[in-house]
Motif scaffolding. Sequence first.
Motif: not given
Length: 284
Positions: A248-258
């Motif tokens: 949805p955001a066009g990125d893996w967003e690892f920072g938000r995942v953690v």
Amino acid sequence: MTTTTTARAARDAVKAATPLPGAWRVGLSRGGLEIKQFFRDRTQVAFTLAFPVVFLILLSSIFGEEIEEANISVAQLFVPSMMGSGLLASSFQSLGTSIAHERENRSLRRLRGTPMPPAAYFLGKVWLVLLTGVVETALLLVVGVVGYGLEIPTDPVRLFHLLWIMLLGMSAGALLGVAISSVPRTGAGASAVVILPFTILQFVSGVYIPISSLPDWMIQVGSLFPLKWMCQGLRGVFLPDAAKVLEPAGDWEFGRVVLVLAAWCVGGLLLCLTTFRWKSRTDG
């Protein structure tokens, strides 16, 4: 008579002076017992370990096309998502139902009356969750690599991402499983309380349907819970960067995942501390 009394007193003094084993040591022993009990129940083993693999094969057979813009197959997209689902099932779903049954048959009450440190009981559950989670992930990886051409990452950064996603995800799932085990009034009701919401969560989190195909409102609902972020993080570990366009955001967003998984760990811990009960409601 005096000699016998003296010897008995000496034995009692030695027992009193010998410290009881700590929570960590007892927790290891408790973990071994939990694992033995789990593998003795072949039906439970088959359901827990084979269920994600069977669903992966079924979904991959139904949605067998290639995703050209991401340069992957739909089957490869499903493998990490099924990993996330399997990890949460082996922690949240498994503990939520098993602890509820143990509370109903008064196993928890009996354990609470022993000298065993309360933390050792939960440590035993943690060892069981870790083992089943790792075994389940390994099985899905084998199927993904052999059957669908998934590539195991060799990049240390991606392997590090895999490690913390698994640990944080299973920790959050285990804590939430312990917390929700206090909701059902009976062990029989635990399945409805735990499994039904988890099944719905799998659909809105992009496990059974590619997340790019979900409506916006469903994605927003799924984003409130840890499963969506676990699956997204695992896709970032195992899929090429070209597949970012499917998120949805066009990125893996690892920072938000953690951040999301850590927040659920804290929230789950608070829920455990405030809601967990050793006795059922019928015991008073």
